[in-house]
Design a protein around this motif. Sequence first.
Motif, mmCIF file in Angstrom:
data_model
loop_
_atom_site.group_PDB
_atom_site.id
_atom_site.type_symbol
_atom_site.label_atom_id
_atom_site.label_comp_id
_atom_site.label_asym_id
_atom_site.label_seq_id
_atom_site.Cartn_x
_atom_site.Cartn_y
_atom_site.Cartn_z
ATOM 1 N N VAL A 1 0.792 -1.254 0.017
ATOM 2 C CA VAL A 1 -0.238 0.080 0.313
ATOM 3 C C VAL A 1 1.121 1.300 -0.021
ATOM 4 O O VAL A 1 0.249 2.310 -1.148
ATOM 5 N N LEU A 2 2.438 1.560 0.886
ATOM 6 C CA LEU A 2 2.379 2.668 1.162
ATOM 7 C C LEU A 2 3.676 2.743 -0.657
ATOM 8 O O LEU A 2 3.587 3.999 -0.533
ATOM 9 N N GLY A 3 3.481 2.078 -1.059
ATOM 10 C CA GLY A 3 5.178 1.304 -2.322
ATOM 11 C C GLY A 3 4.285 1.932 -3.230
ATOM 12 O O GLY A 3 4.551 2.791 -3.868
ATOM 13 N N ARG A 4 2.613 1.632 -3.447
ATOM 14 C CA ARG A 4 1.925 2.130 -4.479
ATOM 15 C C ARG A 4 1.514 3.496 -4.631
ATOM 16 O O ARG A 4 1.880 4.070 -5.409
ATOM 17 N N PHE A 5 1.167 4.110 -3.782
ATOM 18 C CA PHE A 5 0.326 5.076 -2.957
ATOM 19 C C PHE A 5 1.550 6.350 -2.972
ATOM 20 O O PHE A 5 2.159 7.647 -3.884
ATOM 21 N N PHE A 6 3.137 5.889 -2.865
ATOM 22 C CA PHE A 6 3.977 6.721 -2.897
ATOM 23 C C PHE A 6 4.667 7.004 -5.397
ATOM 24 O O PHE A 6 5.530 7.627 -4.910
ATOM 25 N N LEU A 7 4.800 5.784 -5.470
ATOM 26 C CA LEU A 7 5.315 5.721 -7.168
ATOM 27 C C LEU A 7 4.339 6.311 -7.367
ATOM 28 O O LEU A 7 4.507 7.298 -8.658
ATOM 29 N N TYR A 8 3.070 6.500 -7.039
ATOM 30 C CA TYR A 8 1.483 7.933 -7.694
ATOM 31 C C TYR A 8 2.476 8.417 -7.817
ATOM 32 O O TYR A 8 2.520 9.770 -9.173
ATOM 33 N N HIS A 9 3.029 9.496 -6.034
ATOM 34 C CA HIS A 9 3.320 10.891 -6.423
ATOM 35 C C HIS A 9 4.492 11.110 -7.423
ATOM 36 O O HIS A 9 4.417 12.102 -8.422
ATOM 37 N N ILE A 10 5.355 9.649 -7.303
ATOM 38 C CA ILE A 10 6.072 10.215 -8.131
ATOM 39 C C ILE A 10 5.882 10.104 -10.089
ATOM 40 O O ILE A 10 5.872 10.500 -10.994
ATOM 41 N N HIS A 11 4.530 9.711 -10.307
ATOM 42 C CA HIS A 11 4.996 9.374 -11.565
ATOM 43 C C HIS A 11 3.697 10.592 -11.913
ATOM 44 O O HIS A 11 3.678 11.743 -12.731
ATOM 45 N N LEU A 12 3.354 11.374 -10.585
ATOM 46 C CA LEU A 12 2.477 12.546 -11.105
ATOM 47 C C LEU A 12 3.877 13.916 -11.408
ATOM 48 O O LEU A 12 3.214 15.136 -11.511
ATOM 49 N N TRP A 13 4.915 13.638 -10.292
ATOM 50 C CA TRP A 13 5.527 14.059 -10.094
ATOM 51 C C TRP A 13 6.674 14.323 -11.628
ATOM 52 O O TRP A 13 6.706 15.473 -12.120
ATOM 53 N N ILE A 14 6.955 13.615 -12.488
ATOM 54 C CA ILE A 14 7.919 13.645 -13.945
ATOM 55 C C ILE A 14 6.588 13.908 -14.775
ATOM 56 O O ILE A 14 6.911 14.705 -15.770
ATOM 57 N N SER A 15 5.292 13.434 -14.620
ATOM 58 C CA SER A 15 4.243 14.287 -15.924
ATOM 59 C C SER A 15 4.286 15.500 -15.567
ATOM 60 O O SER A 15 4.495 16.752 -16.329
ATOM 61 N N TYR A 16 4.614 16.118 -13.890
ATOM 62 C CA TYR A 16 4.216 17.341 -13.754
ATOM 63 C C TYR A 16 5.620 18.218 -14.239
ATOM 64 O O TYR A 16 5.732 19.786 -15.201
ATOM 65 N N ILE A 17 7.373 17.754 -14.520
ATOM 66 C CA ILE A 17 8.341 18.014 -15.236
ATOM 67 C C ILE A 17 8.554 17.799 -16.833
ATOM 68 O O ILE A 17 9.166 19.219 -17.263
ATOM 69 N N ARG A 18 7.206 16.844 -16.601
ATOM 70 C CA ARG A 18 7.634 16.716 -18.308
ATOM 71 C C ARG A 18 6.440 18.424 -18.966
ATOM 72 O O ARG A 18 7.021 18.610 -20.332
#
Length: 608
Positions: A370-387
């Motif tokens: 649960v914790l891993g997928r929750f934090f991975l989702y935030h990283i994907h959001l951050w990569i999209s923001y940088i792009r």
Amino acid sequence: MPGKPLGCCCSEFLLCLFCRRCHFSSVGRVEGPAMVLKIFFPKCCNTADSGLLVGRWVPGQDSAVVLAVIHYPFIPGQVKKYLSQIRDQTQVDLTVLGSWSKPKDGQEGMDSFLKDLSTIFPHSRWLQLSRESGKRAFTCRVVQNNGTPPADQEGDEKVIFIHYDQRKVMLSQLHPIQEKSSEKGSSELRVVFQTVAQSQPLFFLDRYDEGPLKLTHWQSEGREASIIVELLKQASVPLCVVLTWLVSVWQWLCSFRCLHTWPVQFISSKLSTCVQSGYRTDHFQTVFSTKRATTHIEFMRKANIFVSFLLDVALGLLLISWLYRENRISQLANTLVPVADHVAKELQELLEWLMGAPAGLKMNRALDEVLGRFFLYHIHLWISYIRLMSPFIEMILWYVGLSACLGLTFALSVLSDIVALLTFHIYCFYVYGARLYCLKIYGLSSLWRLFRGKKWNVLRQRVDSCSYDLDQLFIGTLLFTILLFLLPTTALYYLVFTLLRLVVVMFQGLIHLSVDFINSFPLFAMGLRVCRPYRLAEGVKFRVLSEEPGAPLHLMMEINPLKFSSVLQGYRTPTYSCYPRDSWAALCKKLFVGELIYPWRQKSTKTD
């Protein structure tokens, strides 16, 4: 032996000298209690022609301060009128102390003429100083106002001449500073410094001026002046008025009600650029004020702020010249996006490692997923923001680089805010992990008190005894077991993200320290300490100039400069600091229990 140093003002010699507890013979031997007349004599008057000694008797002390010599020809009425004018300007009780005689051809009757002037300038004592040709020392005779020497005056050995550099004493500031102290509560040495400094209008008239009197003092060879300095002084007044108006307009714009709402005010308090802008606004208001600095502290504060601002702008312009050459802005923008992607990729690999069996540790599988997928989702959001922001990064950096024209501190503050924005996902991870870890720590501590028959009394802020029934103990045991076995997984995530957050905080801390150093470093005071060390005096020291048998003791007073550490501590400009408010023990306690820490919070370092 002439030139032999006598040490600093805390030595036994100076204690006896300024407390008048002992009597010194011509060889410097302490012979016992006696009244010693101390005459502070400017070394610029050693070769002056015969005339009248102008100075002041130190109130409450058996001391006299000689400031100037008035030469013949003069009219006693003009001397009295001139001294009365100087007294009104300086608030210093200037008077004619006595006569100064130096043998010169054609002035054989000058000595008797000067001695007769004691009846025209009445005082409790009249000093008759004379110097013979070819001799370094000179003699002194103290005469009462009735023409007789004092009853306890047995010889010249009770008189001590203390020669001093008039210019250095006038420009120096004796520490510790006592701006509001009265002369009655000041030491004799401090009164001497204040007398010379306050008598500056007396030094404006020299023997080359067209006037009724001819004087000798430290500016006898012509007053020190510069037409460029005078023109700058004249031009600074309208310039300061314009700049003060611009600062007031900026403050009026910042006073709009919409800028003081909670979201805007909260965000501006966290941005280093806004904090630095407010800090520089206060500095500009202080420096560009048309009000004249009346005390030494105010003058040094203005000078330090002004020099610090000039250095800040100069470093900022150097940074601009480096950034906008050879297309470095584009190179920096092209490097920034791959670096952000690399950091996001490393974080993703770190989370995948934590979701497995990190370092062979057995974690709670469900919570770990649960914790891993929750934090991975935030990283994907951050990569999209940088792009999404990548096409505009070069333009943003181009305009951000222009902020360096306001100073290097603005550029560093903008850099700190950029780092905070680029690492916002790490901050979110830290907050999530800290809140979850803190919740479990406080839950375990409460349930541990339940097993011991205790509870926390919120009203009295203490632990009291309490009786629980069987159902409460069963539910408490169940919750305690669940939280205890889930704690290692939560603690591991909290530990990893806290370490990442501390790395970012350390980098921001170095930036804040650099900004704080530029803002608070007393560069003007340090320049005075290096170039003109006598301007900041910590004390004085004495060395023997002449000790001839049958003649008064002649000493040379030299200024001890203030230590560099004292200059840095005393003249440091009050500013904010990036240090945490809590001690290291409190900080470690907060990290252990999972409380959020904000090392970037402002800390007031203002001193009186």
